[in-house]
Design a protein around this motif. Sequence first.
Motif, PDB file in Angstrom:
ATOM      1  N   CYS A  12       0.751  -1.098   0.047  1.00 53.08           N
ATOM      2  CA  CYS A  12       0.039  -0.068  -0.302  1.00 53.08           C
ATOM      3  C   CYS A  12       0.809   1.273   0.150  1.00 53.08           C
ATOM      4  O   CYS A  12       0.427   2.271  -0.601  1.00 53.08           O
ATOM      5  CB  CYS A  12      -1.193  -0.091   1.202  1.00 53.08           C
ATOM      6  N   ALA A  15       2.017   1.786  -3.624  1.00 55.88           N
ATOM      7  CA  ALA A  15       0.888   2.193  -4.259  1.00 55.88           C
ATOM      8  C   ALA A  15       0.865   3.920  -4.119  1.00 55.88           C
ATOM      9  O   ALA A  15       0.738   4.503  -5.155  1.00 55.88           O
ATOM     10  CB  ALA A  15      -0.444   1.370  -3.855  1.00 55.88           C
ATOM     11  N   TYR A  16       0.658   4.229  -2.805  1.00 57.37           N
ATOM     12  CA  TYR A  16       0.779   5.401  -2.553  1.00 57.37           C
ATOM     13  C   TYR A  16       1.739   6.304  -3.293  1.00 57.37           C
ATOM     14  O   TYR A  16       1.679   7.509  -3.660  1.00 57.37           O
ATOM     15  CB  TYR A  16       0.651   6.070  -1.113  1.00 57.37           C
TER      16      TYR A  16
END
Length: 238
Positions: A12, A15-16
């Motif tokens: 995550c 992804a950010y």
Amino acid sequence: MMDLPVLIALFCAVAYFTFSSRGILAYTFGIYLDLPNVIIHECGHALTARLWGGSIQSIKFNVLPSIVKSGGILGLAEIGYRSGLGMFFSLLGGYISQALFFVLMSYLYLQGLLLWIIPLFLGIYLLTNLLAKEKSFWQNLIILIVIGSSVLVYRNNYSFLLRIYQSVDVITIGFVVWYMLGLAHQFFIVLLLKNDSHWDGTALATKTYIPTIIWKVFFLIAMGVAYFAPSWLQLLLV
């Protein structure tokens, strides 16, 4: 490091970073984050082509962000093909090699064989260079000395030298994390690709008439499954 919640959190975070980052600093960081993956990716193209009877002219990598940004290429394998089938498997070989190499790294990690990971990585790069028509003598010599010394120390159990060698476990773990984060970054880079004509999915679509989106999904599944390999390998090895 290999627990599922940690893998998800890092996934995550990457992804950010991929979707929200802007500017040359983030661009530069992304390039260096991807470098080990790109090396295996290009070696995968080259070695697969060679396996199918083709040739390797050269394998090159750019590490300066300004050059990469102007040319749009971090790594390039110049390959000759003897058949359409060889070209097909070579195109598949890039992202698949990235994924399979991390599965192998995860297996070695779970088996307590950390010390073989970096020599294996260097060995793949060395083999590709040795098979290429354009060779880098000094680069190959240095890699060969590093690999040979590592194997010699490990196999002969020189207690003092082995303790020094084992102290690089922290370096190897750092390399594993580096590769893992780069694999996640590559996952999201492929996800972002749409009509870009300069990537493997478009080339495969041109050769097979199978839509690019199918190849994109295939590569995403391969890299996603590989990224979470430590979790499902732990279940298989219990």
